[in-house]
Design a protein around this motif. Structure first.
Motif, PDB file in Angstrom:
ATOM      1  N   ALA A 113       0.937  -1.064   0.056  1.00  0.00           N
ATOM      2  CA  ALA A 113       0.117   0.052   0.047  1.00  0.00           C
ATOM      3  C   ALA A 113       0.985   1.042   0.022  1.00  0.00           C
ATOM      4  O   ALA A 113       0.399   2.333  -0.354  1.00  0.00           O
ATOM      5  CB  ALA A 113      -0.978   0.084   1.052  1.00  0.00           C
ATOM      6  N   LEU A 114       2.020   1.251   0.485  1.00  0.00           N
ATOM      7  CA  LEU A 114       3.117   2.174   0.578  1.00  0.00           C
ATOM      8  C   LEU A 114       4.232   2.367  -0.659  1.00  0.00           C
ATOM      9  O   LEU A 114       4.728   3.309  -0.868  1.00  0.00           O
ATOM     10  CB  LEU A 114       3.654   2.158   1.936  1.00  0.00           C
ATOM     11  CG  LEU A 114       2.809   1.945   3.088  1.00  0.00           C
ATOM     12  CD1 LEU A 114       3.579   2.179   4.494  1.00  0.00           C
ATOM     13  CD2 LEU A 114       1.951   3.510   3.256  1.00  0.00           C
ATOM     14  N   CYS A 115       4.001   1.386  -1.501  1.00  0.00           N
ATOM     15  CA  CYS A 115       5.095   1.180  -2.543  1.00  0.00           C
ATOM     16  C   CYS A 115       4.464   2.279  -3.755  1.00  0.00           C
ATOM     17  O   CYS A 115       3.273   2.278  -4.013  1.00  0.00           O
ATOM     18  CB  CYS A 115       4.935  -0.217  -3.305  1.00  0.00           C
ATOM     19  SG  CYS A 115       5.803  -0.315  -4.467  1.00  0.00           S
ATOM     20  N   SER A 116       5.542   3.056  -4.307  1.00  0.00           N
ATOM     21  CA  SER A 116       5.448   3.838  -5.251  1.00  0.00           C
ATOM     22  C   SER A 116       5.950   3.351  -6.629  1.00  0.00           C
ATOM     23  O   SER A 116       5.576   4.015  -7.633  1.00  0.00           O
ATOM     24  CB  SER A 116       5.846   5.157  -4.949  1.00  0.00           C
ATOM     25  OG  SER A 116       7.217   5.061  -4.670  1.00  0.00           O
ATOM     26  N   ILE A 117       6.672   2.107  -6.463  1.00  0.00           N
ATOM     27  CA  ILE A 117       7.092   1.628  -7.726  1.00  0.00           C
ATOM     28  C   ILE A 117       6.164   0.792  -8.593  1.00  0.00           C
ATOM     29  O   ILE A 117       6.021   0.889  -9.762  1.00  0.00           O
ATOM     30  CB  ILE A 117       8.388   1.000  -7.550  1.00  0.00           C
ATOM     31  CG1 ILE A 117       9.484   1.707  -6.612  1.00  0.00           C
ATOM     32  CG2 ILE A 117       8.931   0.085  -8.620  1.00  0.00           C
ATOM     33  CD1 ILE A 117      10.592   0.958  -6.073  1.00  0.00           C
ATOM     34  N   HIS A 118       5.536  -0.021  -7.822  1.00  0.00           N
ATOM     35  CA  HIS A 118       4.645  -1.079  -8.434  1.00  0.00           C
ATOM     36  C   HIS A 118       5.300  -1.894  -9.651  1.00  0.00           C
ATOM     37  O   HIS A 118       4.829  -1.819 -10.810  1.00  0.00           O
ATOM     38  CB  HIS A 118       3.273  -0.359  -8.815  1.00  0.00           C
ATOM     39  CG  HIS A 118       2.509   0.334  -7.683  1.00  0.00           C
ATOM     40  ND1 HIS A 118       1.556   1.054  -8.020  1.00  0.00           N
ATOM     41  CD2 HIS A 118       2.657   0.141  -6.372  1.00  0.00           C
ATOM     42  CE1 HIS A 118       1.006   1.286  -6.920  1.00  0.00           C
ATOM     43  NE2 HIS A 118       1.639   0.701  -5.814  1.00  0.00           N
ATOM     44  N   ALA A 119       6.324  -2.318  -9.171  1.00  0.00           N
ATOM     45  CA  ALA A 119       7.269  -3.000 -10.300  1.00  0.00           C
ATOM     46  C   ALA A 119       6.587  -4.266 -10.881  1.00  0.00           C
ATOM     47  O   ALA A 119       6.604  -4.708 -12.157  1.00  0.00           O
ATOM     48  CB  ALA A 119       8.650  -3.682  -9.708  1.00  0.00           C
ATOM     49  N   CYS A 120       5.673  -4.760  -9.935  1.00  0.00           N
ATOM     50  CA  CYS A 120       4.776  -6.109 -10.174  1.00  0.00           C
ATOM     51  C   CYS A 120       4.052  -5.573 -11.488  1.00  0.00           C
ATOM     52  O   CYS A 120       3.734  -6.631 -12.226  1.00  0.00           O
ATOM     53  CB  CYS A 120       3.877  -6.564  -9.113  1.00  0.00           C
ATOM     54  SG  CYS A 120       2.914  -5.279  -8.486  1.00  0.00           S
TER      55      CYS A 120
END
Length: 201
Positions: free
Chosen positions: A5-12
């Motif tokens: 929820a706190l990730c700003s990359i969303h590499a997935c």
């Protein structure tokens, strides 16, 4: 500890796992075992049907239309509705729509059993909600898919715990925000800020 929820990359979502943070669940060695679970026949059917519902009706179909589409793709014929008494009129309309569209519909109200709240040591003239009963009766009816319509927080948890059929949520209970709990999120930096981020005394 996972912090998607706190990730700003969303590499997935970009398939750029080389840029993922160290605690990204996509990098966990359990992922191969998780993927194997999708090979179960029922799981594969649900995963494929839901993906097709999204891609074919993205931004065009309402949640109700998507639910009908999903049920058809999964070949679910017997639909259960677990509803709150406060949404009885909506449950009646939903039942009629599903029936019109060719489904067998079983619906169970939250107050089934008329169990006194004294049973759970609460003194009240209003009967307690019985989500375990809702799940039990829909299990007896051998529903293929159950729809939650406006069950309260916690009652929905018990219904989900005891339902044998897969569950989808059509509406959740929020008496203050007209059953739109995201309204609190939308207002979390303005009108609801002090309520959601109370200052310690």
């Amino acid at each position: 500890m996972y912090n998607c929820a706190l990730c700003s990359i969303h590499a997935c979502n970009k398939k750029e796992l080389d840029k993922a943070p160290q605690n990204c669940p996509s990098l966990d060695d359990k992922m191969d075992r998780i993927k194997e679970i999708y090979k179960d026949e029922e799981n594969a059917k649900i995963a494929k049907a839901s993906a097709l519902v999204v891609s074919d009706g993205y931004g065009e179909k309402t949640r109700l239309e998507e639910t009908i589409d999903f049920a058809r793709r999964c070949q679910y014929d017997n639909i259960g509705i677990a509803f709150c008494i406060g949404l009885s009129n909506k449950a009646k309309i939903l039942s009629k729509i599903l029936s019109y569209n060719g489904f067998t519909v079983n619906s169970i109200i939250c107050k089934n059993g008329a169990i006194s709240k004294d049973f759970i040591n609460i003194h009240s003239n209003v009967p307690m909600c019985n989500p375990i009963g809702q799940a039990n009766f829909l299990n007896v009816a051998k529903t293929d898919l159950n729809i939650i319509l406006g069950l309260c927080v916690g009652h929905d948890s018990l219904f989900i715990k005891y339902s044998k059929a897969p569950i989808t949520v059509f509406a959740v209970k929020d008496r203050v925000l007209a059953h739109n709990p995201l309204g609190a999120i939308y207002q979390s930096d303005s009108y609801y800020k002090d309520r959601l981020f109370p200052k310690s005394e």
